[in-house]
Design an enzyme around this catalytic site. Sequence first.
Site, mmCIF file in Angstrom:
data_model
loop_
_atom_site.group_PDB
_atom_site.id
_atom_site.type_symbol
_atom_site.label_atom_id
_atom_site.label_comp_id
_atom_site.label_asym_id
_atom_site.label_seq_id
_atom_site.Cartn_x
_atom_site.Cartn_y
_atom_site.Cartn_z
ATOM 1 C CG HIS A 1 -4.782 -5.392 1.228
ATOM 2 N ND1 HIS A 1 -4.826 -3.698 1.628
ATOM 3 C CD2 HIS A 1 -5.166 -5.840 2.819
ATOM 4 C CE1 HIS A 1 -5.785 -3.319 2.636
ATOM 5 N NE2 HIS A 1 -5.540 -4.133 3.396
ATOM 6 N NE ARG B 1 -15.007 -4.699 2.223
ATOM 7 C CZ ARG B 1 -13.531 -5.174 2.956
ATOM 8 N NH1 ARG B 1 -13.053 -3.327 3.625
ATOM 9 N NH2 ARG B 1 -13.328 -5.655 3.325
ATOM 10 C CD GLU C 1 -2.876 -1.397 -0.180
ATOM 11 O OE1 GLU C 1 -2.942 -0.281 -0.271
ATOM 12 O OE2 GLU C 1 -3.910 -1.995 -0.026
ATOM 13 C CB CYS D 1 -6.227 -2.837 6.206
ATOM 14 S SG CYS D 1 -6.449 -4.833 6.324
#
Length: 211
Positions: A168, A91, A81, A144
């Site tokens: 990730h 979500r 990232e 995250c």
Amino acid sequence: MYLRALVTGFEKWGEEPGNPTEKLVKLLDGRKLGGIEIYTHLLPVSFKRAREEIVSKIKEVKPDIIINTGLAASRLVISIERVAVNIIDARTPDNDGLRPIDEPIDPEGPFAYPSTLPTRRILERLKSSGIPARLSYSAGTYLCNFVMYLSLRTVDKMGMRTLAGFIHVPYTPDLAAKKEKPAPSMSLDLIRRAVEIALEESSTELSKIRS
Ligand code: PCA
């Protein structure tokens, strides 16, 4: 003198069959890698508890390098990232049943922090070591991204010279095999090696910066 690295992982959440980063931190805990001493912490998938735990762990360990890790089930390869944003837009509910939407992580913080890990060099080392990887420009807006942002924010607020960022990872094959739909996976051994390479490259970067 050893460099101190803090590697974090996450517990399982929602409908996921498990989290490969939980096993990853167990494998790495207490290990020494070249001149690096590895400390680990398993974070809860809870906005409230993860905030408290990541900040207090950074204050306790005073790491030179922070690599936060988490599962990205739909990603095909290791994703390094590059940026954390000051947004929570969950979500799914976290493990405490909370689902914040359109909230800042820190109302006083900047909109975004770039990863301070040597992301491009980590990518190149991974690929030349035969580990599929890519750079990613969004860590999402869930736990995250939240933990990556808080790590960089804490380092910034405390004036630390710590390199920090997020990686990730896909499922391990045992977890992918539990999914009804076909899902990408990577062995725990390769995932562990990827994080070790990221630590080695970060240590090289630190010795350049600090010399
Ligand atoms: N992955 C989720 C949260 C915990 C994890 O391992 C995410 O990408 O936000």
